[in-house]
Enzyme design. Structure first.
Site, PDB file in Angstrom:
ATOM      1  N   TRP A 358      -0.794  52.686  -0.726  1.00 29.95           N
ATOM      2  CA  TRP A 358      -1.628  52.555   0.351  1.00 29.95           C
ATOM      3  C   TRP A 358      -1.350  54.228   0.967  1.00 29.95           C
ATOM      4  CZ3 TRP A 358       0.258  53.392   5.715  1.00 29.95           C
ATOM      5  CH2 TRP A 358       1.568  53.704   5.832  1.00 29.95           C
ATOM      6  N   ASP A 359      -0.648  54.990   0.338  1.00 29.05           N
ATOM      7  CA  ASP A 359      -0.477  56.165   0.690  1.00 29.05           C
ATOM      8  C   ASP A 359      -2.139  56.982   0.360  1.00 29.05           C
ATOM      9  OD1 ASP A 359       1.690  55.331  -0.050  1.00 29.05           O
ATOM     10  OD2 ASP A 359       2.794  57.093  -0.841  1.00 29.05           O
ATOM     11  N   GLU A 489      10.372  50.398   6.238  1.00 25.57           N
ATOM     12  CA  GLU A 489      10.831  49.659   5.215  1.00 25.57           C
ATOM     13  C   GLU A 489      12.559  49.336   5.267  1.00 25.57           C
ATOM     14  OE1 GLU A 489       7.873  50.541   1.521  1.00 25.57           O
ATOM     15  OE2 GLU A 489       9.791  51.522   1.751  1.00 25.57           O
TER      16      GLU A 489
END
Length: 768
Positions: A358-359, A489
């Site tokens: 998703w970066d 995370e």
């Protein structure tokens, strides 16, 4: 303490002095690439010390079978391994009967290497004394051509310093390579053919399972005192996966001898017959010649820098940092091929696997939109559209229905290939970033055509996922999203992560709005899409019911949105009060201890404030920033850039500058103690954002560029260029004024510190 052996320089990365402890780190930092292939800065000659060998080809991967202790339904079948490609750079050297090996030389002095970012080449030089007493001077230049992007060139020069010498050059290509890590220690390459012709050689191999066929090639020329000799190989050794030539050269003391090696790859992704293609590529390179290829490389990089460069006056380390980041981004992805994307390590290492996170949508697309033609960013959006069927398949495996789409956390071809359950199943906020990128592309470029053509189908699939993923809580009388991992995370399986809930609500609302817009303005596309996805008004109303009644945890005591339910139950010891010996916690603490702690890996609530800045007041940002930053350990490469942008907005300029240095020099100074594994490529786009959006204060509001420029006290000035809707705007900022120049034939209306200005082609517009 951070590493500090890279010499400050405006345009180059420089290492002076040979230190075996730095070899693997430098192999990452001095990596080169051209968008189609890349390689770590491994020595061409044999080296018996610790090294991390790595060459990589864009789009080539291996499905390494998932290895877990307990299989769970929905797990991906494989982990997409970024493959170490066949080695074409190798040149073993023998001098007077002794192998050249910097690990065993009697002495190595005047060692220097340079990555020239301005011109796109890597150079290494040193003087060595071998155990047999021979003293030599060595100079090597290597580059991967941007113009002929299947070709790389090495010019390896040796000068005997104290005696006449017999030099044996032994160039080779080798497909018998392995990866540093593999789940099952399998071989990834199957050799198919070894071929030679004169000074040319070819090794063809294909990947097991995925059957990508690659021909690795080389062509060698020997020079003495700058003159080509025409020497042929004195010996050829060949196996099933390797071929090596030997060239014997007698060189006088002080006389220069060299080998020029052309090498590279032709790939079945682009060619039906890879061997024939390789032969043609070699002929094309020889026709151009080494000197002209080098000049073409310099010219190509000059064109890239003309648009993408950011200048910083008065702070060499800051200047070096931003150019390193921009250079690596352009080495990794040039936007020529919509089948490719931007891997988190680019061509610098194999960690993480996959080519897409998703970066790309959250950090990289803004950089590519503003520094290249908008088609480059559109290609990145098209990449996701082309994988929509796989995203629907991924969601189906997890029990979702009706065309709901869950894009993978990690992928090569659209299939999920990340095999940690707390990421694969729970870090679902990634779906939101993909939708946001569609919105962001239209907001910046003004080009709406992508949405009716392709983007709306993606948005509908994502909205359907969020609608099904939320459930109604009778206790709260609102919709909740349970069992997730947010951008932080260091928290897994939490309920009601604020960012996840917020972006889910936004996706539902934005998709609903686009369906209405396409219905009115693009009726034929609307008819095609609604018939294809079978969407009804009743389904849209059920989306609205969820989005209108989404739950967001909030603390009245701290006046902040809570990262998730229960965050305040933690022992709230701030990072400033954490013993420095315990950092980084991801290397010092057990995972159990991390999960119970309040510590935040990267922007989470603040990621929401970054994406949706206009939805919140500055006072709300201040409250949430000051609360959450105090618990953030910034152990993700994606963390400092968001904090730098927001610190600048809040006039916390010392903090903004500190975060900028951290993001720009994350790898150069090895903040996270892991650069030997490769560089953090995707986060490098965040460095660009830190300057343009942070210090420059650039935003797009109502189809107009807005700026609220600021400057760190450590700088005398800085400048950047923006390609906004095919108009190039140059912005230059110093402590006295900000100036704007249009490079084109149209005027541009902008807003600076709330005041509307018109920049014309004839005038330099300055604001005090």
């Amino acid at each position: 303490m951070n590493q500090d052996y890279i010499k400050p320089d405006n345009w180059s990365i420089i290492e002076e002095g040979f230190d075996a402890e730095c070899v693997k780190s430098s192999e990452s930092l001095f990596s080169i690439g051209n968008g189609a292939m890349g390689q770590r800065a491994n020595f061409e000659e044999n080296y018996t010390g610790e090294t991390f060998q790595g060459s990589y080809i864009a789009g080539i991967y291996y499905p390494d079978k998932t290895k877990v202790g307990w299989w769970k339904n929905g797990y991906p079948e494989y982990f997409a391994k970024v493959l170490n490609a066949p080695n074409w750079i190798g040149i073993d050297i023998e001098i007077n009967g002794e192998k050249l090996d910097l690990n065993t030389c009697a002495e190595v002095k005047n060692f220097r290497r340079e990555l020239n970012m301005k011109e796109g080449w890597y150079h290494r030089s040193f003087e060595a004394t071998l155990k047999n007493g021979t003293e030599i001077a060595v100079s090597i230049r290597r580059f991967l051509s941007i113009v002929l992007d299947e070709v790389g060139v090495i010019n390896y020069e040796i000068t005997p310093l104290n005696k006449d010498s017999k030099i044996v050059y032994k160039p080779y290509i080798d497909a018998g390579v392995t990866n540093e890590d593999a789940n099952w220690e399998e071989k990834f390459w199957e050799p198919l053919d070894v071929k030679k012709s004169g000074n040319e050689a070819f090794v063809t191999a294909q990947t097991f399972k995925t059957h990508f066929k690659v021909t690795t090639f080389m062509q060698n020329s020997i020079f003495t005192s700058g003159e080509k000799t025409g020497i042929s190989p004195s010996n050829i050794d060949a196996t099933a996966d390797k071929i090596q030539f030997s060239y014997d050269v007698i060189v006088g003391q002080g006389q220069k001898s060299s080998i020029q090696k052309i090498g590279g790859y032709t790939v079945s992704l682009n060619h039906e017959n890879t061997i024939t293609a390789a032969e043609k590529v070699i002929q094309s390179a020889l026709a151009v010649g080494y000197d002209q290829m080098l000049q073409d490389q310099i010219d190509a990089w000059a064109k890239i820098w003309e648009m993408s460069d950011i200048t910083i006056d008065g702070d060499v380390k800051a200047q070096q940092g931003i150019r390193f980041n921009i250079f690596q981004l352009n080495q990794t992805y040039l936007g020529k091929d919509s089948r490719l994307n931007i891997g988190p390590k680019g061509f610098t290492g194999e960690k993480y696997g996959g080519s897409t996170y998703w970066d790309t949508e959250a950090y990289c697309i803004p950089f590519y939109m503003a520094t290249k033609d908008q088609e480059v960013a559109r290609n990145l959006l098209t990449y996701r559209y082309n994988q929509l069927d796989k995203a629907i398949e991924n969601a189906t495996k997890l029990g979702f229905t009706n065309g709901a789409a869950l894009y993978p956390m990690v992928t090569m071809n659209g299939e999920e290939c990340h095999n940690e359950w707390e990421i694969t199943f729970e870090e679902i906020h990634r779906n939101g970033a993909i939708a946001f990128a569609i919105y962001n592309f239209y907001r910046y470029t003004g080009d709406y055509s992508y949405i009716p053509e392709k983007g709306l189908e993606v948005l509908i699939g994502i909205a359907r996922f969020w609608h099904q993923r939320a459930n109604f809580s009778t206790n709260l009388n609102q919709y909740v999203i349970l069992g997730v991992t947010g951008p932080n995370e260091y928290e897994n399986n939490v309920n009601n992560n604020f960012y996840t809930n917020y972006i889910a609500k936004w996706c539902l609302e934005y998709t609903y709005e686009q369906i209405q817009k396409v219905s009115l303005e693009y009726p034929s596309d609307h008819k095609r899409i609604t018939e294809k996805v079978k969407i009804s008004d009743s389904e849209l109303q059920s989306w609205k019911k969820v989005s209108d009644n989404m739950y967001f945890p909030f603390s009245e005591e701290y006046n902040v949105y809570l990262q998730q339910d229960g965050f305040l139950d933690k022992e709230l010891v701030r990072v400033a009060d954490l013993d420095k010996s315990q950092r980084p916690i991801n290397q010092k603490w057990s995972w159990d201890r991390i999960l119970r702690s309040p510590y935040i890996k990267q922007a989470d609530v603040l990621q929401c404030f970054y994406f949706f800045e206009e939805h919140f007041s500055k006072e709300e940002l201040k409250n949430n920033f000051e609360f959450y930053e105090s618990f953030t350990v910034h152990e993700s490469s994606l963390s400092p850039c968001v904090h730098s942008i927001q610190a600048a907005l809040l006039d916390k300029m010392d903090m903004a500058y500190s975060f900028y240095l951290r993001t720009s020099r994350l790898d150069l100074d090895d903040y996270n103690k892991e650069v030997e594994e490769g560089c953090h490529i995707t986060s490098m786009a965040g460095t660009w954002m830190s300057i343009v959006e942070g210090f420059g204060g650039m935003r797009v509001k109502d189809d107009t560029l807005h700026f609220s420029p600021k400057i760190p006290k450590q700088w005398k000035g800085y400048s950047f260029k923006i390609n906004f809707r095919n108009q190039i705007l140059k912005v230059a900022i110093n402590h006295k004024e900000t100036s704007f120049t249009i490079l084109g034939d149209k005027e541009l209306e902008i807003v600076v510190n709330g005041k509307t200005l018109v920049v014309t082609t004839e005038n330099l517009v300055s604001v005090n």
